[in-house]
Design an enzyme around this catalytic site. Structure first.
Site, PDB file in Angstrom:
ATOM      1  N   THR A  49       0.842  -1.195   0.000  1.00 27.57           N
ATOM      2  CA  THR A  49       0.000   0.000   0.000  1.00 27.57           C
ATOM      3  C   THR A  49       0.878   1.247   0.000  1.00 27.57           C
ATOM      4  O   THR A  49       1.893   1.284   0.693  1.00 27.57           O
ATOM      5  CB  THR A  49      -0.894  -0.005   1.250  1.00 27.57           C
ATOM      6  OG1 THR A  49      -1.726  -1.165   1.206  1.00 27.57           O
ATOM      7  CG2 THR A  49      -1.785   1.231   1.328  1.00 27.57           C
ATOM      8  N   GLY A  50       0.459   2.249  -0.763  1.00 23.59           N
ATOM      9  CA  GLY A  50       1.214   3.504  -0.790  1.00 23.59           C
ATOM     10  C   GLY A  50       1.577   3.873  -2.214  1.00 23.59           C
ATOM     11  O   GLY A  50       1.267   3.130  -3.158  1.00 23.59           O
ATOM     12  N   SER A  51       2.239   5.005  -2.373  1.00 25.07           N
ATOM     13  CA  SER A  51       2.510   5.494  -3.728  1.00 25.07           C
ATOM     14  C   SER A  51       3.514   4.600  -4.459  1.00 25.07           C
ATOM     15  O   SER A  51       3.382   4.373  -5.665  1.00 25.07           O
ATOM     16  CB  SER A  51       2.993   6.944  -3.690  1.00 25.07           C
ATOM     17  OG  SER A  51       4.125   7.058  -2.859  1.00 25.07           O
ATOM     18  N   THR A  52       4.519   4.060  -3.752  1.00 27.87           N
ATOM     19  CA  THR A  52       5.492   3.190  -4.415  1.00 27.87           C
ATOM     20  C   THR A  52       4.834   1.853  -4.778  1.00 27.87           C
ATOM     21  O   THR A  52       5.030   1.329  -5.873  1.00 27.87           O
ATOM     22  CB  THR A  52       6.717   2.947  -3.509  1.00 27.87           C
ATOM     23  OG1 THR A  52       7.086   4.177  -2.889  1.00 27.87           O
ATOM     24  CG2 THR A  52       7.884   2.403  -4.292  1.00 27.87           C
ATOM     25  N   GLY A  72       3.583   2.080   7.771  1.00 30.62           N
ATOM     26  CA  GLY A  72       2.304   2.373   8.392  1.00 30.62           C
ATOM     27  C   GLY A  72       1.734   3.758   8.198  1.00 30.62           C
ATOM     28  O   GLY A  72       0.733   4.097   8.820  1.00 30.62           O
ATOM     29  N   GLU A  89      -0.694  -5.811   6.164  1.00 31.43           N
ATOM     30  CA  GLU A  89       0.681  -5.714   5.640  1.00 31.43           C
ATOM     31  C   GLU A  89       1.594  -6.731   6.331  1.00 31.43           C
ATOM     32  O   GLU A  89       2.318  -7.476   5.676  1.00 31.43           O
ATOM     33  CB  GLU A  89       1.232  -4.294   5.840  1.00 31.43           C
ATOM     34  CG  GLU A  89       0.605  -3.297   4.874  1.00 31.43           C
ATOM     35  CD  GLU A  89       1.214  -1.906   4.948  1.00 31.43           C
ATOM     36  OE1 GLU A  89       2.196  -1.713   5.681  1.00 31.43           O
ATOM     37  OE2 GLU A  89       0.683  -1.010   4.266  1.00 31.43           O
ATOM     38  N   LYS A 136      14.177   7.406   2.022  1.00 32.50           N
ATOM     39  CA  LYS A 136      13.680   6.518   3.085  1.00 32.50           C
ATOM     40  C   LYS A 136      14.795   5.986   3.994  1.00 32.50           C
ATOM     41  O   LYS A 136      14.521   5.334   4.994  1.00 32.50           O
ATOM     42  CB  LYS A 136      12.922   5.331   2.469  1.00 32.50           C
ATOM     43  CG  LYS A 136      11.796   5.721   1.513  1.00 32.50           C
ATOM     44  CD  LYS A 136      10.724   6.497   2.210  1.00 32.50           C
ATOM     45  CE  LYS A 136       9.571   6.920   1.331  1.00 32.50           C
ATOM     46  NZ  LYS A 136       8.734   5.880   0.819  1.00 32.50           N
TER      47      LYS A 136
HETATM   48  C1  5RP Z   1       1.685   1.992   4.118  1.00 32.81           C
HETATM   49  C2  5RP Z   1       3.162   1.902   4.085  1.00 32.81           C
HETATM   50  C3  5RP Z   1       3.836   2.436   2.878  1.00 32.81           C
HETATM   51  O1  5RP Z   1       4.547   1.415   2.280  1.00 32.81           O
HETATM   52  C4  5RP Z   1       4.753   3.552   3.292  1.00 32.81           C
HETATM   53  O2  5RP Z   1       3.984   4.551   3.927  1.00 32.81           O
HETATM   54  C5  5RP Z   1       5.489   4.157   2.077  1.00 32.81           C
HETATM   55  O3  5RP Z   1       4.591   4.850   1.278  1.00 32.81           O
HETATM   56  P1  5RP Z   1       5.038   5.557  -0.051  1.00 32.81           P
HETATM   57  O4  5RP Z   1       5.450   4.506  -0.997  1.00 32.81           O
HETATM   58  O5  5RP Z   1       3.817   6.314  -0.500  1.00 32.81           O
HETATM   59  O6  5RP Z   1       6.175   6.491   0.271  1.00 32.81           O
HETATM   60  O7  5RP Z   1       3.794   1.417   4.978  1.00 32.81           O
HETATM   61  O8  5RP Z   1       1.184   1.554   5.359  1.00 32.81           O
END
Ligand code: 5RP
Length: 226
Positions: free
Chosen positions: A25-28, A95, A103, A121
């Site tokens: 989940t998330g943009s990546t 999270g 997850e 990150k």
């Molecule tokens: C969601 C997550 C995502 O993987 C984390 O927040 C990274 O998100 P993004 O890819 O948008 O930077 O842990 O619960």
């Protein structure tokens, strides 16, 4: 392509016919879902996917990926997700998307957990950039808050623009900021041992491969874990 798209594309190297793949989940993770869907269409790939959240489920559904429910799986070949922080020992903080239960379940069920990050990150210590999220049973949040405050944390109940953040399991989220004296292992143990916390954002000893994208170049970082 930006680094999230670059690393998502690179992760396709790990995909093989016949695999059951967990979608983070998330943009990546969304970039990976899109890249996977494109390859699925182009190569008539035989795969099945499982989503870690409603958002990823809808995304995968919309893109035509063959989705099955988490209730129907016993194991996964791989789980692909992003992270908010990655420490040098490959411990992750996750999270921001508030959906920690599915997850971590999918991570544990996966033969391989592949983490997609860009260089923003990387941190020295878990908690450097973000509070540690803990998903708590709604009736337990004040008890957990009290225990975390006694352990030295600053605690806030997560809110969205429209009220309290509620996870897809119907739980609340506490964001925890600890002082630097507690090690990540001590924090992980504390959160694991606290009744009322259903799941939390420290993923220690779980990542198999971290794919790090930096200015268009991807470096795989591997562990000797499993
Ligand atoms: C969601 C997550 C995502 O993987 C984390 O927040 C990274 O998100 P993004 O890819 O948008 O930077 O842990 O619960």
């Amino acid at each position: 392509m930006n680094d999230k798209q670059v690393v998502a594309q690179y992760a396709l190297n790990y995909v093989q016919n016949g695999m059951t793949i967990g979608l983070g989940t998330g943009s990546t993770a969304n970039c990976f879902i899109e890249a996977l869907a494109q390859r699925y269409q182009q190569e008539n790939l035989k795969i099945t996917v499982v989503a870690s959240s409603l958002v990823s489920q809808l995304n995968a559904q919309h893109l035509g990926l063959p989705l099955i429910a988490i209730e129907h799986i016993e194991k996964l070949d791989m789980y692909v997700d992003g992270a908010d922080e990655v420490a040098p020992d490959m411990t992750l903080l996750k999270g921001r998307g508030s959906d920690l239960v599915k997850e971590k379940l999918l991570v544990e069920a996966a033969e391989q957990f592949i983490v997609l990050i860009d260089s923003s990150k990387q941190v020295q210590h878990i908690g450097d950039n973000f509070p540690i999220p803990a998903e708590v049973l709604p009736f337990a949040w004040q008890l957990v808050q009290h225990k975390m405050r006694n352990a030295g944390a600053q605690v806030s109940l997560r809110e969205t623009g429209s009220g309290l953040a509620v996870t897809s399991c119907g739980n609340l989220v506490l964001d925890l900021v600890f002082n630097a004296e507690l090690s990540t292992t001590a924090l992980n143990n504390l959160l694991n041992a606290t009744p009322g916390i259903v799941e939390h954002g420290i993923f220690q000893g779980l990542a198999d491969i971290i794919l790090l994208a930096d200015k268009g170049k991807v470096t795989p970082i591997t562990s000797e874990k499993k």
